[in-house]
Motif scaffolding. Structure first.
Motif, PDB file in Angstrom:
ATOM      1  N   ASP A  60      51.066 -32.738 -11.025  1.00 20.78           N
ATOM      2  CA  ASP A  60      51.893 -33.974 -10.398  1.00 20.78           C
ATOM      3  C   ASP A  60      53.227 -33.794  -9.778  1.00 20.78           C
ATOM      4  O   ASP A  60      53.680 -34.130  -8.539  1.00 20.78           O
ATOM      5  CB  ASP A  60      52.003 -35.003 -11.636  1.00 20.78           C
ATOM      6  N   GLN A  61      53.581 -32.793 -10.213  1.00 24.28           N
ATOM      7  CA  GLN A  61      55.319 -32.171  -9.697  1.00 24.28           C
ATOM      8  C   GLN A  61      55.034 -31.669  -8.353  1.00 24.28           C
ATOM      9  O   GLN A  61      55.951 -31.587  -7.566  1.00 24.28           O
ATOM     10  CB  GLN A  61      55.937 -31.436 -10.725  1.00 24.28           C
ATOM     11  N   THR A  62      53.941 -30.889  -8.252  1.00 24.47           N
ATOM     12  CA  THR A  62      53.682 -30.188  -7.101  1.00 24.47           C
ATOM     13  C   THR A  62      52.912 -30.594  -6.037  1.00 24.47           C
ATOM     14  O   THR A  62      52.213 -29.822  -5.202  1.00 24.47           O
ATOM     15  CB  THR A  62      53.167 -28.811  -7.392  1.00 24.47           C
ATOM     16  N   ARG A  63      52.534 -32.047  -6.095  1.00 23.36           N
ATOM     17  CA  ARG A  63      51.481 -32.453  -5.280  1.00 23.36           C
ATOM     18  C   ARG A  63      51.865 -32.548  -3.846  1.00 23.36           C
ATOM     19  O   ARG A  63      51.031 -32.327  -2.879  1.00 23.36           O
ATOM     20  CB  ARG A  63      51.561 -34.110  -5.646  1.00 23.36           C
ATOM     21  N   ASP A  64      53.097 -32.412  -3.389  1.00 26.43           N
ATOM     22  CA  ASP A  64      53.796 -32.324  -2.034  1.00 26.43           C
ATOM     23  C   ASP A  64      53.653 -30.997  -1.639  1.00 26.43           C
ATOM     24  O   ASP A  64      54.163 -30.423  -0.459  1.00 26.43           O
ATOM     25  CB  ASP A  64      55.133 -32.974  -1.769  1.00 26.43           C
ATOM     26  N   ILE A  65      53.480 -29.892  -2.505  1.00 29.08           N
ATOM     27  CA  ILE A  65      53.806 -28.745  -2.294  1.00 29.08           C
ATOM     28  C   ILE A  65      52.289 -27.698  -1.972  1.00 29.08           C
ATOM     29  O   ILE A  65      52.181 -27.320  -0.938  1.00 29.08           O
ATOM     30  CB  ILE A  65      54.472 -27.813  -3.323  1.00 29.08           C
ATOM     31  N   PHE A  66      51.385 -28.207  -2.614  1.00 27.42           N
ATOM     32  CA  PHE A  66      49.847 -27.760  -2.571  1.00 27.42           C
ATOM     33  C   PHE A  66      48.993 -28.600  -1.856  1.00 27.42           C
ATOM     34  O   PHE A  66      49.046 -29.610  -2.570  1.00 27.42           O
ATOM     35  CB  PHE A  66      49.517 -27.242  -3.711  1.00 27.42           C
ATOM     36  N   SER A  67      48.477 -28.254  -1.036  1.00 29.59           N
ATOM     37  CA  SER A  67      47.494 -29.274  -0.146  1.00 29.59           C
ATOM     38  C   SER A  67      46.226 -28.925  -0.895  1.00 29.59           C
ATOM     39  O   SER A  67      46.038 -28.164  -1.578  1.00 29.59           O
ATOM     40  CB  SER A  67      47.229 -28.828   1.301  1.00 29.59           C
ATOM     41  N   PRO A  68      45.158 -30.202  -0.729  1.00 28.77           N
ATOM     42  CA  PRO A  68      44.105 -30.248  -1.419  1.00 28.77           C
ATOM     43  C   PRO A  68      43.275 -29.136  -1.358  1.00 28.77           C
ATOM     44  O   PRO A  68      42.554 -28.794  -2.189  1.00 28.77           O
ATOM     45  CB  PRO A  68      43.350 -31.525  -0.955  1.00 28.77           C
ATOM     46  N   LYS A  69      43.278 -28.457  -0.231  1.00 30.10           N
ATOM     47  CA  LYS A  69      42.341 -27.387   0.008  1.00 30.10           C
ATOM     48  C   LYS A  69      42.693 -26.061  -0.101  1.00 30.10           C
ATOM     49  O   LYS A  69      42.296 -24.959  -0.424  1.00 30.10           O
ATOM     50  CB  LYS A  69      41.962 -27.243   1.566  1.00 30.10           C
ATOM     51  N   ASP A  70      44.095 -25.862  -0.740  1.00 28.46           N
ATOM     52  CA  ASP A  70      44.615 -24.619  -1.262  1.00 28.46           C
ATOM     53  C   ASP A  70      44.029 -24.226  -2.307  1.00 28.46           C
ATOM     54  O   ASP A  70      43.524 -25.161  -3.288  1.00 28.46           O
ATOM     55  CB  ASP A  70      46.209 -24.939  -1.448  1.00 28.46           C
ATOM     56  N   LYS A  71      43.930 -22.827  -2.591  1.00 22.65           N
ATOM     57  CA  LYS A  71      43.124 -22.347  -3.977  1.00 22.65           C
ATOM     58  C   LYS A  71      44.130 -21.792  -4.750  1.00 22.65           C
ATOM     59  O   LYS A  71      45.048 -21.197  -4.425  1.00 22.65           O
ATOM     60  CB  LYS A  71      41.947 -21.461  -3.396  1.00 22.65           C
ATOM     61  N   VAL A  72      43.885 -22.110  -6.046  1.00 26.50           N
ATOM     62  CA  VAL A  72      44.483 -21.350  -7.239  1.00 26.50           C
ATOM     63  C   VAL A  72      43.573 -20.467  -7.958  1.00 26.50           C
ATOM     64  O   VAL A  72      42.337 -20.755  -7.862  1.00 26.50           O
ATOM     65  CB  VAL A  72      45.481 -22.255  -7.875  1.00 26.50           C
ATOM     66  N   TYR A  73      44.154 -19.343  -8.469  1.00 25.84           N
ATOM     67  CA  TYR A  73      42.883 -18.355  -9.123  1.00 25.84           C
ATOM     68  C   TYR A  73      43.822 -17.938 -10.574  1.00 25.84           C
ATOM     69  O   TYR A  73      45.071 -18.330 -10.726  1.00 25.84           O
ATOM     70  CB  TYR A  73      42.935 -17.168  -8.359  1.00 25.84           C
ATOM     71  N   ILE A  74      43.035 -17.675 -11.235  1.00 27.24           N
ATOM     72  CA  ILE A  74      43.491 -17.110 -12.694  1.00 27.24           C
ATOM     73  C   ILE A  74      42.469 -15.919 -13.190  1.00 27.24           C
ATOM     74  O   ILE A  74      41.403 -16.051 -12.943  1.00 27.24           O
ATOM     75  CB  ILE A  74      43.246 -18.270 -13.635  1.00 27.24           C
TER      76      ILE A  74
END
Length: 126
Positions: A60-74
Protein backbone atom coordinates in the motif's frame (compact mmCIF):
# COMPACT_ATOMS: atom_id res chain seq x y z
CA UNK A 1 4.05 -0.83 11.98
CA UNK A 2 6.46 1.77 10.79
CA UNK A 3 7.36 2.51 7.16
CA UNK A 4 10.69 3.96 6.09
CA UNK A 5 12.80 4.44 2.97
CA UNK A 6 16.57 3.94 3.16
CA UNK A 7 18.64 5.40 0.31
CA UNK A 8 22.07 3.91 -0.32
CA UNK A 9 24.48 4.67 -3.20
CA UNK A 10 23.43 1.59 -5.22
CA UNK A 11 20.03 0.74 -3.76
CA UNK A 12 16.80 1.97 -2.23
CA UNK A 13 15.18 -0.09 0.52
CA UNK A 14 11.47 0.20 1.37
CA UNK A 15 11.06 -1.13 4.90
CA UNK A 16 8.29 -2.01 7.33
CA UNK A 17 9.33 -2.66 10.94
CA UNK A 18 7.14 -4.28 13.56
CA UNK A 19 7.15 -2.77 17.02
CA UNK A 20 9.79 -3.95 19.51
CA UNK A 21 12.05 -5.10 16.65
CA UNK A 22 9.98 -8.28 16.37
CA UNK A 23 10.22 -8.41 12.58
CA UNK A 24 10.52 -6.63 9.26
CA UNK A 25 9.60 -6.84 5.59
CA UNK A 26 11.74 -5.10 2.99
CA UNK A 27 11.70 -4.55 -0.77
CA UNK A 28 15.04 -3.46 -2.22
CA UNK A 29 15.74 -1.92 -5.62
CA UNK A 30 19.25 -1.94 -7.04
CA UNK A 31 21.06 -0.19 -9.87
CA UNK A 32 22.20 -3.38 -11.64
CA UNK A 33 20.14 -6.18 -10.04
CA UNK A 34 16.49 -7.25 -9.93
CA UNK A 35 14.17 -5.90 -7.23
CA UNK A 36 14.06 -8.33 -4.31
CA UNK A 37 12.35 -8.75 -0.98
CA UNK A 38 13.20 -10.14 2.43
CA UNK A 39 11.14 -10.89 5.51
CA UNK A 40 11.89 -11.87 9.09
CA UNK A 41 9.62 -12.44 12.07
CA UNK A 42 10.99 -13.44 15.45
CA UNK A 43 10.04 -16.97 16.46
CA UNK A 44 7.68 -15.91 19.28
CA UNK A 45 5.61 -13.79 16.88
CA UNK A 46 5.17 -16.33 14.08
CA UNK A 47 1.75 -17.78 13.28
CA UNK A 48 -0.05 -14.46 13.89
CA UNK A 49 -0.49 -13.55 10.20
CA UNK A 50 2.04 -10.73 10.55
CA UNK A 51 3.68 -11.63 7.22
CA UNK A 52 0.45 -10.87 5.38
CA UNK A 53 -0.06 -7.62 7.28
CA UNK A 54 3.49 -6.38 6.70
CA UNK A 55 3.45 -7.26 3.00
CA UNK A 56 0.03 -5.65 2.49
CA UNK A 57 1.08 -2.53 4.40
CA UNK A 58 4.30 -2.10 2.38
CA UNK A 59 2.52 -2.72 -0.92
CA UNK A 60 0.00 0.00 0.00
CA UNK A 61 2.82 2.41 0.88
CA UNK A 62 4.64 1.78 -2.41
CA UNK A 63 1.65 1.68 -4.76
CA UNK A 64 2.92 4.75 -6.67
CA UNK A 65 6.51 3.45 -6.81
CA UNK A 66 6.14 -0.01 -8.35
CA UNK A 67 4.04 -0.48 -11.48
CA UNK A 68 1.74 -3.52 -11.78
CA UNK A 69 4.05 -5.19 -14.34
CA UNK A 70 7.25 -4.68 -12.30
CA UNK A 71 8.59 -7.92 -10.86
CA UNK A 72 9.98 -8.70 -7.42
CA UNK A 73 12.05 -11.75 -6.47
CA UNK A 74 13.03 -13.65 -3.34
CA UNK A 75 15.59 -16.26 -2.38
CA UNK A 76 13.92 -18.76 -0.06
CA UNK A 77 16.93 -20.63 1.29
CA UNK A 78 16.13 -19.99 4.95
CA UNK A 79 12.38 -19.47 4.75
CA UNK A 80 9.25 -21.54 4.32
CA UNK A 81 9.14 -21.90 0.54
CA UNK A 82 5.49 -23.04 0.50
CA UNK A 83 4.44 -19.61 1.76
CA UNK A 84 5.98 -17.97 -1.30
CA UNK A 85 5.01 -20.53 -3.93
CA UNK A 86 1.71 -22.03 -2.79
CA UNK A 87 0.17 -19.20 -0.79
CA UNK A 88 1.45 -16.11 -2.60
CA UNK A 89 1.51 -17.68 -6.05
CA UNK A 90 5.13 -16.87 -6.81
CA UNK A 91 6.66 -18.73 -9.74
CA UNK A 92 10.01 -20.51 -9.90
CA UNK A 93 12.42 -18.11 -11.65
CA UNK A 94 15.76 -19.60 -10.65
CA UNK A 95 16.90 -20.57 -14.15
CA UNK A 96 15.92 -17.14 -15.49
CA UNK A 97 17.17 -14.86 -12.70
CA UNK A 98 19.09 -16.80 -10.05
CA UNK A 99 16.31 -16.01 -7.57
CA UNK A 100 14.11 -18.92 -6.50
CA UNK A 101 10.75 -17.18 -6.88
CA UNK A 102 9.35 -14.12 -8.68
CA UNK A 103 6.01 -12.38 -9.13
CA UNK A 104 4.62 -9.16 -10.61
CA UNK A 105 3.55 -6.49 -8.15
CA UNK A 106 0.01 -6.67 -9.54
CA UNK A 107 -0.28 -10.40 -8.83
CA UNK A 108 1.36 -10.02 -5.41
CA UNK A 109 -1.07 -7.22 -4.47
CA UNK A 110 -4.09 -9.25 -5.58
CA UNK A 111 -2.92 -12.41 -3.82
CA UNK A 112 -2.02 -10.71 -0.56
CA UNK A 113 -5.39 -8.89 -0.44
CA UNK A 114 -7.17 -12.20 -0.96
CA UNK A 115 -5.08 -14.06 1.63
CA UNK A 116 -5.05 -11.34 4.26
CA UNK A 117 -8.81 -10.87 4.18
CA UNK A 118 -8.54 -7.20 3.26
CA UNK A 119 -10.14 -6.70 -0.12
CA UNK A 120 -10.28 -2.93 -0.22
CA UNK A 121 -8.43 -0.01 1.23
CA UNK A 122 -5.68 -0.25 3.80
CA UNK A 123 -5.89 -1.53 7.32
CA UNK A 124 -4.64 0.14 10.44
CA UNK A 125 -1.16 -0.15 11.84
CA UNK A 126 -0.63 -3.09 14.17
Amino acid sequence: MEFSIVNNPNSIKYLVNLSNNSGYFMISTYTNYPTDMAIHINEEHRGKRLSYKMIKFLLDQTRDIFSPKDKVYIDTEASEFKFWSSKLGMENTYDETGYEYGITFDKLRRNIRRLSGYNSGTFSHV
